[in-house]
Write an enzyme that holds these catalytic residues in place. Structure first.
Site, PDB file in Angstrom:
ATOM      1  N   GLU A   1      -9.912  20.809  31.001  1.00 60.25           N
ATOM      2  CA  GLU A   1      -9.488  19.538  31.605  1.00 60.25           C
ATOM      3  C   GLU A   1      -8.344  18.909  30.805  1.00 60.25           C
ATOM      4  O   GLU A   1      -8.389  17.756  30.386  1.00 60.25           O
ATOM      5  CB  GLU A   1     -10.673  18.579  31.747  1.00 60.25           C
ATOM      6  CG  GLU A   1     -11.715  19.091  32.736  1.00 60.25           C
ATOM      7  CD  GLU A   1     -12.802  18.080  33.088  1.00 60.25           C
ATOM      8  OE1 GLU A   1     -13.087  17.197  32.253  1.00 60.25           O
ATOM      9  OE2 GLU A   1     -13.351  18.174  34.198  1.00 60.25           O
TER      10      GLU A   1
ATOM     11  N   GLU B   1     -15.250  23.488  38.126  1.00 57.19           N
ATOM     12  CA  GLU B   1     -16.502  22.767  37.869  1.00 57.19           C
ATOM     13  C   GLU B   1     -16.856  21.950  39.103  1.00 57.19           C
ATOM     14  O   GLU B   1     -16.000  21.254  39.641  1.00 57.19           O
ATOM     15  CB  GLU B   1     -16.348  21.777  36.703  1.00 57.19           C
ATOM     16  CG  GLU B   1     -16.186  22.395  35.344  1.00 57.19           C
ATOM     17  CD  GLU B   1     -16.123  21.339  34.233  1.00 57.19           C
ATOM     18  OE1 GLU B   1     -16.459  20.169  34.484  1.00 57.19           O
ATOM     19  OE2 GLU B   1     -15.723  21.699  33.115  1.00 57.19           O
TER      20      GLU B   1
END
Ligand code: CA
Length: 644
Positions: free
Chosen positions: A180, A278
């Site tokens: 991320e 995710e």
């Protein structure tokens, strides 16, 4: 020998039963069309080793204790994702938590994934603990390094880890360089520096696992233009990667349409593969480990699906179908930590001990040495146990079957899966009418009104009508589930835009003397409630005379009173009153006074009655002589309430 034969027959019978049992699922699953054989169904299982160390056991659908990696593989999962932190331990060797995910655990997890025919997706955080959009802390050992040195460190660390995995026989299919990494990575804050680190990770991967895909991973696709910007930067710096991956949590990350459009644009423009790296969803609003969850029923979130096992599966289905059929080059979906369940302690204290000892909570107190402001302060247990694909005892949830069922379909008769709550605002003097149906969310995610029976007595009805302004919850049954109706008993206000906040045309004013100022003013300090009110002012004497009136719409027949407030000054001799007109005729008047700034005078008329057919208007008449000069004032908060 005979015994042996019987045993063999039994074994065969059991084996023959298995495929038939796998088909019998109560889960509604539509077949995903065009689903490629090699589409990635991933499971992030980073916490498993720590959980097992803490005593957690997993089971298969038959109820037998089983290696969780086998259970995953048997149910269509073909990739295991694992995060690697550089050094998630303090100087005494105490783990920071979150599974204490270091390279040694990744090797153990990788070997078991490989054993059951699944590939490993290696997720380098390049941090000693959690890395996400808000946090990309440099590992302690690399602190103070210049970018050249840090690039070298990333290269060697990546390479060393991958060599360990290769030497252990792990089948690595993909390597993720950073987690991320929206604008920071490994303590670096400029793309100019970050790209060096990404290049270093990619280079090490190409050397050790030339067949593996290199992925970059970002979050917040809902932030307009952000992904295009990242992809453009990567292209500008010619970062070597294959997959542009995104987190997608449906309760945070915008619409699925936005995700597919954004990823498709990047796939097309830069010729990349794309995927959801995710996602997860709650099967229950309940917590199972005495540590509150990030997503629960009390949260102010927009739910796309009910918090049920089927709701979980429907989230996975929608994302998978979107990646396969609505996204250019969509290659897979990874479910995040579907195996991260409670450690099973029966009290908070018991679990706390396990979180500290085995690192099975999101953070332990030992993380203080690295991340004192967040982990060091808020350390604790599992905040996603209600989003796992196993229940708190390690039994797989039916939703785990969605991966294999998406290939075949399991379009059984849809049935009611959850009920929408009902909300009613009821006037204290009006009858309470409970609905005869409630909306059921069906297992195929459609909605259907189904009959409901409320547990509601006349006695309760009377109590609610005499209990003043109050909130109640009435329960009932529909489709075998508990229905809930939230009732607010109120002094219902039958006026629109009662506080002049809505920029509506509900109020009409007639300026009889052409005042200098007569309008709705936005000034909180001069309003009774809200930020707006009706304002008037005029310089000359005897120049204030107006009416402010609202025609009441849809007023049921009954008995009512009208309330309104005024304040002002310099008014001199006045004639001010609140009034009610029924069919054009004034039936009630209540005098009002202007005194000084901030002193609101509230008029309440005597009650009046009307039928549903009558035309009712309420208003204020204001006439001021002015004290020396002209007058000024403010009108706010008009209420038309029923009375007994
Ligand atoms: Ca929890």
């Amino acid at each position: 020998m005979r015994g042996m034969t019987i045993l063999l027959c039994l074994l065969m019978a059991v084996l023959l039963c298995v495929p038939a049992m796998a088909q019998e699922s109560g889960l509604y699953v539509k077949k995903v069309e065009n689903l490629p054989e090699d589409f990635i169904f991933g499971m992030d299982a980073s916490c498993v080793i720590a959980l097992e160390d803490a005593g957690v056991k997993y089971y298969d659908f038959a109820g037998n204790e089983e290696d969780v990696f086998k259970v995953l593989a048997d149910n269509g999962v073909n990739y295991i994702r694992v995060r690697i932190w550089n050094n998630p331990y303090d100087a005494m060797g105490n783990g920071f938590g979150g599974g204490n995910c270091d390279i040694d655990k990744a090797v153990l997890i990788g070997q078991r994934a490989t054993q059951y025919g699944m590939k490993l997706l290696v997720n380098f955080h390049y941090s000693d603990f959690w890395a996400d959009p808000a946090k990309q802390m440099v590992p302690r050992a690399w602190k103070g390094m210049e970018i050249e040195e840090k690039t070298d460190a990333v290269y060697h660390f990546t390479k060393d880890c991958l060599v360990k995995l290769r030497d252990a026989g792990v089948d690595v299919g993909m390597v993720q360089v950073g987690n991320e990494t929206n604008q920071y990575m490994c303590g670096e804050k400029t793309w100019f520096n970050i790209q060096y680190l990404m290049q270093a990770g990619a280079k090490a991967t190409r050397e050790i696992f030339p067949e593996a895909l290199v992925a970059l991973h970002f979050a917040n696709p809902e932030k307009v233009g952000s992904y295009d910007n990242y992809a453009k930067k990567m292209d500008y710096y010619q970062v070597d990667y294959d997959v542009f991956a995104s987190s997608y949590y449906p309760y945070w990350h915008g619409s699925l349409e936005n995700l597919t459009e954004t990823l498709s644009r990047i796939a097309t423009t830069y010729n990349k593969k794309v995927m959801v790296m995710e996602t997860s969803y709650a099967y229950t609003g309940e917590d199972t480990d005495f540590n509150g969850n990030t997503i629960s029923d009390g949260g102010a979130i927009v739910k796309s699906y009910p918090f049920t096992v089927q709701g979980q599966a429907n989230n996975i289905w929608d994302i998978t179908n979107a990646m396969v059929n609505d996204t250019v080059n969509g290659i897979g979906v990874v479910y995040w930590e579907g195996t991260w369940i409670a450690t099973g302690g029966s009290t908070w204290e018991e679990n706390h001990e396990l979180w500290e000892k085995y690192g099975t909570g999101w953070a332990s107190s030992f993380a203080t040495v690295y991340d004192p402001t967040d982990a060091g302060r808020y350390y604790g247990g599992n905040a996603v146990d209600n989003q796992a694909l196993f229940d708190q005892w390690g039994k797989p949830l039916e939703s785990l079957k969605v991966f294999s069922l998406m290939r075949t379909g399991n379009e059984i008769e849809p049935k009611a899966d959850a009920l929408e709550d009902v909300t009613i605002i009821c006037d204290l003097n009006a009858p309470l009418e409970l609905p005869e149906t409630v909306n059921a969310v069906m297992t195929d995610n459609s909605k259907k009104a189904i009959p409901v029976t409320w547990d509601f007595t006349q006695e309760q009805d009377e109590k609610m009508h005499t209990g003043g302004v109050n909130q109640y919850t009435i329960t009932g049954q529909a489709g075998g589930m508990e229905a809930r109706c939230y009732v607010s008993m109120v002094e219902y206000n039958y006026l629109r835009d009662y506080s002049f906040e809505d920029n509506s045309t509900a109020w009409q004013w007639t300026d009889l003397k052409k005042a200098d100022e007569l309008y709705i003013e936005d000034k909180k300090t001069d309003s009774l409630t809200g930020t707006k009110h009706m304002h008037f002012w005029s310089a000359a004497q005897n120049s204030v005379e107006f009416t402010l009136e609202q025609q009441v719409l849809n007023l049921p027949g009954g008995k009512y009173k009208f309330t309104v407030s005024i304040m002002g000054g310099d008014a001199g001799e006045t004639d001010i009153y609140a009034y009610v007109k029924v069919n054009g005729e004034t039936v009630q008047k209540a005098p009002m006074k202007i005194t000084s700034y901030g002193n609101w005078d509230t008029a309440v008329t005597d009650s009046f009655t009307c039928t549903a057919e009558d035309t009712v208007a309420v208003g204020v008449y204001v006439k001021c002589q002015g004290a020396g000069n002209g007058a000024w004032g403010k009108i706010d908060d008009a209420l038309l309430n029923s009375v007994q």
